[in-house]
Design a protein around this motif. Structure first.
Motif, short mmCIF file in Angstrom:
data_model
loop_
_atom_site.label_atom_id
_atom_site.label_comp_id
_atom_site.label_asym_id
_atom_site.label_seq_id
_atom_site.Cartn_x
_atom_site.Cartn_y
_atom_site.Cartn_z
N ALA A 200 -0.76 11.99 -0.66
CA ALA A 200 0.34 11.15 -1.14
C ALA A 200 0.40 9.77 -0.36
O ALA A 200 0.76 8.89 -1.30
CB ALA A 200 1.81 11.84 -1.03
N LYS A 201 0.23 9.83 0.89
CA LYS A 201 0.30 8.43 1.44
C LYS A 201 -0.72 7.47 1.09
O LYS A 201 -0.65 6.43 0.98
CB LYS A 201 0.22 8.75 2.95
CG LYS A 201 1.29 9.40 3.66
CD LYS A 201 1.30 9.67 5.12
CE LYS A 201 2.62 9.96 5.88
NZ LYS A 201 2.54 10.24 7.50
N LYS A 202 -1.88 8.18 0.84
CA LYS A 202 -3.03 7.28 0.21
C LYS A 202 -2.68 6.79 -1.16
O LYS A 202 -3.32 5.59 -1.31
CB LYS A 202 -4.19 8.09 0.17
CG LYS A 202 -4.98 8.67 1.78
CD LYS A 202 -5.96 9.50 1.52
CE LYS A 202 -6.58 10.03 2.90
NZ LYS A 202 -7.87 10.80 2.50
N LYS A 203 -1.79 7.51 -1.82
CA LYS A 203 -1.50 6.67 -3.11
C LYS A 203 -0.03 5.89 -3.09
O LYS A 203 0.20 5.37 -4.04
CB LYS A 203 -1.28 7.91 -4.29
CG LYS A 203 -2.32 8.77 -4.44
CD LYS A 203 -2.07 9.77 -5.34
CE LYS A 203 -3.24 10.80 -5.64
NZ LYS A 203 -2.80 11.88 -6.65
N GLY A 204 0.21 5.81 -1.98
CA GLY A 204 1.31 4.74 -1.54
C GLY A 204 2.57 5.28 -1.77
O GLY A 204 3.75 4.67 -1.84
N THR A 205 2.83 6.75 -1.85
CA THR A 205 4.13 7.47 -2.05
C THR A 205 4.35 8.30 -0.86
O THR A 205 3.37 8.97 -0.29
CB THR A 205 4.03 7.94 -3.58
OG1 THR A 205 3.20 9.27 -3.40
CG2 THR A 205 3.85 7.10 -4.49
N SER A 206 5.54 8.68 -0.57
CA SER A 206 5.91 9.87 -0.02
C SER A 206 5.71 11.25 -0.70
O SER A 206 5.97 11.33 -1.97
CB SER A 206 7.26 9.55 0.65
OG SER A 206 7.26 8.45 1.35
N ALA A 207 5.50 12.21 0.20
CA ALA A 207 5.42 13.54 -0.61
C ALA A 207 6.66 13.98 -1.36
O ALA A 207 7.79 13.90 -0.61
CB ALA A 207 4.82 14.58 0.41
#
Length: 237
Positions: A200-207
């Motif tokens: 999720a971090k790699k996609k720029g979002t928090s889990a």
């Protein structure tokens, strides 16, 4: 040489590897079968356990066959189903007709129908008598269960000095099979949650948190500003 052969034959005979008719039983990977009287004595205790008095895969009572791989007792019909799945998934033995090694009996003692039922139900197999057996025994739950059971059986053999096990395999933590499996499940869940968080971090979002995607109307192309004109009379009637 002849005396050596006699000694080896005597040892195998006393261990249960050679029957009265001269046939040799298969203990597997150099294992030694225990005497039949010792096997029968241990199985009398295992058969007396209430949960072991019903087949693991169906409601049939007084099962006399077993899957050593999972340490569960089976009826004759279900044992045939297990045989059809192959020894890579489940290794079947007869409690009465076959000879057994101590490690194989350890699998039945450490496992048992109660532990297996509890673990499989925890992982969604509420109806243990329904569905396709091969699906159940190819599941993640089955893989974890047989792996941990095999590890505990290896530790028992190492304690008796029968094998030289790795440090991890020979470790005795004093916990039950289900306790060890619960710890493994918790570890796996933590690793899966960590992997999801990293992804999720790699996609720029928090889990588990969705970022807002809505835009202001004024920022859209072709949008015009809304002008409010004050009435000449101040809006009074």
């Amino acid at each position: 040489l002849a005396s050596q052969v006699i000694v080896e034959a005597t040892t195998m005979s006393s261990s249960g590897n050679i029957k009265d008719d001269g046939t040799v039983t298969a203990a597997g990977r150099g294992g030694v079968c225990i005497p039949s009287k010792d096997k029968n004595a241990q199985f009398r205790k295992l058969k007396a356990i209430q949960d072991n008095q019903t087949c693991f895969d169906c409601p049939a009572t007084r099962p006399t066959w077993a899957s050593v791989t999972y340490g569960v007792l089976l009826c004759l019909d279900c044992s045939a189903t297990h045989r059809s799945m192959g020894v890579h998934l489940t290794f079947v033995r007869s409690l009465d007709l076959d000879e057994w090694t101590q490690s194989q009996i350890d699998a039945m003692r450490l496992g048992g129908n109660r532990n297996a039922r509890s673990y499989f139900r925890k992982h969604g197999y509420t109806d243990l008598y329904g569905g396709k057996p091969d699906k159940k025994y190819k599941s993640k739950a089955a893989v974890s269960y047989r792996a941990e059971l095999a590890k505990m059986v290896t530790a028992e053999a190492a304690k008796r000095g029968e094998i030289v096990a790795s440090k991890e395999e020979a470790t005795e933590n004093g916990k039950s099979l289900l306790d060890n499996l619960d710890a493994i499940d918790q570890k796996n869940e933590q690793e899966e949650a960590k992997a999801k968080l990293e992804a999720a971090k790699k996609k720029g979002t928090s889990a588990g948190v969705l970022q807002p995607k809505a835009k202001l109307a004024s920022s859209m192309s072709g949008a015009s500003k809304l002008l409010v004109t004050k009435p000449a009379n101040g809006g009074l009637g």
